[in-house]
Write an enzyme that holds these catalytic residues in place. Structure first.
Site, short mmCIF file in Angstrom:
data_model
loop_
_atom_site.label_atom_id
_atom_site.label_comp_id
_atom_site.label_asym_id
_atom_site.label_seq_id
_atom_site.Cartn_x
_atom_site.Cartn_y
_atom_site.Cartn_z
N GLY A 1 0.94 -1.35 0.10
CA GLY A 1 0.08 -0.10 0.06
C GLY A 1 0.91 1.32 0.00
N CYS A 2 0.46 2.43 -0.42
CA CYS A 2 1.14 3.55 -0.66
C CYS A 2 1.57 4.23 0.76
CB CYS A 2 0.28 4.52 -1.41
SG CYS A 2 -1.36 4.96 -0.85
N TYR A 3 0.74 4.33 1.84
CA TYR A 3 1.07 4.86 3.18
C TYR A 3 2.01 3.56 3.59
CZ TYR A 3 -2.43 8.58 3.86
OH TYR A 3 -2.99 9.89 3.64
N THR B 1 5.72 3.83 2.45
CA THR B 1 6.30 5.15 2.91
C THR B 1 6.75 4.85 4.38
OG1 THR B 1 4.74 6.44 1.44
CG2 THR B 1 6.37 7.52 2.89
#
Length: 334
Positions: free
Chosen positions: A145-147, A150
């Site tokens: 996932g993007c979050y 990161t």
């Protein structure tokens, strides 16, 4: 002739970014692209920036339209990948950009997502210890996932080194509006977003169990925010320290030689704008002078390292290609 790949969900933002990256990839050839409401439209009418594929017509999202590819990217809403994946031949490799196969714990899935838990595939974050080899040997990979990517990149080495307390992690992260997808939503209108920031899914974001699973955190409080920009994520990750080691030095050692993870020089802090269009993550770390907590700031492009670029990186490994093929390390500015 390149390796034939297909994109399901090609009409969305992540799907469009996949098309752009595939078009510029030296080893990949687009075999099919599918959509739902946009089926029958050309790529040029849906994604006018992807000129080299402008005349390709989006097919209906069905397994039959994807089955002739060597590898399929599933850029579908959460909960919709499993049904398509089950209908594809075992010989077809798959990278799923949705959440369907990321979690090992069925109870964690049920807590954050609707529908039944579909199972678990190899987790697609090559920078985690030992994960690159697992991805290369897999035919089914669950993209991050993007979050999650990161935050995990900022946190996992510190917990693994015994420097950060896995029971006391706090994340405050801001994402551009493309992270919410392309469907029309009132709160994403320009008049609602411009000049304003807001929180959403406060205290219950679906990436929390994924971050805990991959980073080793046991208790994590996450506050996601919507920022008035189209793309990018800036995450501030803090944790209670357990030792006296320099967190920046620990991160630099963990990612030495990694092409896409960059621990910035002392005094330089990540900017979302510096990662736009790249598959890079920028990191910086310090200790808070008042509380002593570890502070790591991490920036990525949510559509590239947080979605399509990460998917291409995983596909490169699965297909025996150079891991960096078709991916930019440098961002676009201004």
């Amino acid at each position: 002739m390149g390796i034939r790949v297909a994109v399901a969900g090609a009409s969305g933002y992540a799907g469009g970014e996949l098309l752009r990256l595939i078009a510029g990839h030296p080893n990949l050839e687009l075999a099919a692209a599918t959509g739902f409401a946009q089926a029958g439209s050309t790529i040029g009418s849906v994604h006018p920036h992807v000129r080299s594929l402008a005349g390709v017509v989006l097919a209906k999202t069905e397994a039959a339209a994807l089955a002739d590819a060597d590898l399929v990217f599933l850029a579908l809403p959460h909960g919709e990948s499993a049904a398509i994946a089950a209908q594809l031949p075992e010989s077809v490799k798959i990278v799923d950009l949705g959440a369907d196969f990321r979690l090992r714990d069925a109870a964690a899935w049920t807590k954050y997502y609707p529908g039944p838990h579909a199972g678990t595939w190899t987790y697609g974050l090559p920078e985690l210890p030992g994960q690159r080899e697992l991805i290369a040997a897999s035919s089914r990979v669950a993209n991050t996932g993007c979050y999650a990517v990161t935050t995990i990149l900022a946190l996992a080495p510190l917990i693994a080194a015994g420097l950060a307390d896995p029971d006391d992690v706090v994340v405050v992260a801001a994402s551009g509006t493309s992270g919410a997808g392309r469907s029309a939503k009132q709160h994403l209108l320009a008049t609602e977003v411009m000049g304003s920031m807001s929180t959403y899914k406060t205290g219950a974001h679906q990436h929390v169990p994924e971050i805990k699973q991959a980073s080793g955190a046991r208790s994590l409080s996450m506050t996601p925010m919507l920022a008035p920009m189209p793309r990018g994520i800036l995450a501030t990750v803090t944790a209670r320290p357990l030792g006296g080691a320099d967190p920046r030095a620990v991160l630099a050692a963990a990612y030495e030689g990694e092409p896409f993870v960059h621990v910035l020089p002392e005094g330089q802090w990540p900017l979302t704008g510096a990662t736009f269009g790249s598959n890079s993550a920028h990191l910086q770390a310090t200790a808070d002078v008042d509380s002593g907590r570890i502070v790591v700031v991490s920036a990525t492009d949510n559509l590239v390292k947080g979605a399509a670029g990460q998917a291409i990186q995983n596909a490169n490994l699965m297909l025996g290609l150079p891991e960096t093929a078709g991916l930019a390390i440098d961002g676009i500015a201004p």
